[in-house]
Design a protein around this motif. Structure first.
Motif: not given
Length: 455
Positions: A135, A259, A277, A279-281, A366, A369-370, A372, A374
């Motif tokens: 990223l 990305r 992705e 959304e996770g961030l 991050l 994201r890791r 996951e 929502r």
């Protein structure tokens, strides 16, 4: 510290600076309290500064905003020395300060290692961590400030007229023109400049760029605003609260991530085009917002600004173009989403070190994201309209209402300690605790007055 080749380049740059009439170079960094500290060198010493650095004590990592000093287990005494090494890639001739140039620094130990408390180094490390995950973040910091008349510690507005009104720009037309001219000469890409809501308040937005460049730009923009204001007999305040009970200055952060060259905040199947992705961030930042306030709203005055129904984003929620949510998703015009879509973090201000803040935001993103994570359902309108029970049912939290509360949340956030490292995390916590204690019992007016001209 640079190798011999870098020193040779510094000699070449110094020669160019002399031809431009430059005599000195400002070497700035930001301390843990969010105050920009500097040393300067004559142009003739630039190569030596690039090769060996300029000395500065590590004690500044635990300076408070009033220049008193707190301590941690490793910081606070008179011992030790660090080296401030200018980044020659950001060397800039200062258009509003004739005879001067400017170059932000990285801080090293005398052994040539990056100092664990170097905030610019921390941001570089977090940017590299994102790159390792595939990223690339793009960021920008909005700059809001109130312009007062010079010659008094009281705030005397430099112009009149309504919020966002043309009257303000007419009265300060020469100042605004000179500011835009100076920033253009320095290579800063301004997107817009306009009067804001509070008395004599303005806002300036710049083009987003890589995280370290964005943090550097924030410092350079403020240096330039101050210099141009001084030449016009004006005094700018970037403090979160200039006058108690009035709308304060924010330092909103806009961020996106790509990305393989594609903006992950656009073109996805999620709400308003978010990818999973993205959304996770965003969810990672939302989850850690209470702790992040200790980094992004680090002053006692920050909590005079963070009040409901003032577009300050005091509720931990998100919304599409919702300016009362702490996180505002901006999607841009139809057809331009890939270039425009970004997340705005509204609950932060310019008392924050931009390097600490942007690095911490990347770390939180991050982590989301890791894991996951929502996002919950988006909010529309002003969350302040909901009762406490309705807020709880929607999973919406009120963000910390004091620096003490934010510091407690930071102390409990293992993720931020891991990202910052023990030395830097301890310094942040010690400075926040000491700042809160220093102004404990002060009235709102006293807090505003004590910090008005610090930032």
């Amino acid at each position: 510290m640079v190798a011999d080749g870098g020193a040779a380049r510094a000699e070449e740059l110094a020669g160019r600076l002399r031809l431009d009439g430059v005599h000195g170079v400002v070497l700035p960094y930001v301390d843990t309290a969010g105050v920009t500290r500097i040393k300067t060198v004559p142009v003739a010493r630039l190569a030596r500064a690039a090769r060996w650095g300029v000395g500065m004590s590590p004690v500044f990592d635990v300076f408070l905003s009033d220049d008193s000093i707190t301590a941690t287990d490793r910081l606070g005494g008179p011992d030790g020395d660090l080296r401030l090494v200018p980044d020659l890639d950001r060397l800039t001739v200062l258009a509003a300060q004739p005879g001067w140039a400017w170059a932000p620094v990285d801080r090293y130990t005398r052994a040539g290692e990056v100092w664990p408390g170097c905030q610019r180094g921390f941001l570089k490390a977090m940017t590299a961590r994102a790159a390792a995950a595939g990223l690339s973040f793009t960021m920008a910091i909005e700059v809001e400030w109130a312009l007062g008349r010079a010659g008094t510690d009281e705030f005397v507005p430099a112009c009149t007229g309504p919020a966002y009104g043309a009257t303000r720009l007419v009265e300060l037309s020469d100042y605004a023109r000179d500011l835009l001219s100076a920033l253009d000469a320095q290579g800063v890409e301004v997107e817009q400049l306009h009067p804001e809501y509070a008395d004599a308040q303005f806002e300036l937005s710049v083009t987003a760029r890589d995280p370290v460049g964005a943090a550097d730009d924030s410092l350079l923009v403020r240096q330039t605003i101050r210099a141009v204001a001084h030449r016009h007999g004006l005094r700018p305040s970037f403090a979160p609260t200039v006058l108690a009970g009035r709308v304060g200055n924010g330092g909103h952060v806009h961020l996106s991530a790509a990305r393989d060259g594609r903006n992950v905040f656009a073109g996805g199947p999620g709400p308003h085009g978010l990818t999973a992705e993205a959304e996770g961030l965003a969810a990672g930042i939302l989850d850690l917002l209470p702790a992040l306030l200790a980094v992004g709203a680090p002053s006692v005055a920050s909590y005079l600004r963070l009040v409901p129904s003032h577009w300050a984003g005091v509720f931990a929620c998100w919304g599409h173009e919702t300016r009362e949510a702490a996180l505002r998703l901006v999607t841009g015009n139809a057809g331009a989403e890939d270039a425009a879509a970004n997340l705005e973090v509204k609950c932060v201000d310019l008392a924050a070190s931009p390097y600490l803040l942007l690095g911490a935001l990347i770390g939180a993103a991050l982590d989301g994201r890791r894991r996951e994570l929502r996002l919950p359902s988006p909010v529309t309108g002003d969350p302040a309209r909901f009762s406490a029970d309705e807020l709880a049912a929607r999973g919406i939290r009120r963000l910390p209402t004091s620096l003490d509360e934010a510091a407690d949340a930071f102390a409990a956030a293992a993720l931020l300690r891991e990202a910052l490292g023990d030395l830097l995390a301890d310094a942040v916590l010690a400075v926040r605790r000491a700042e809160a204690q220093r102004l404990r019992g002060a009235s709102d007016d006293e807090v505003a007055a004590a910090l008005r001209w610090i930032y």
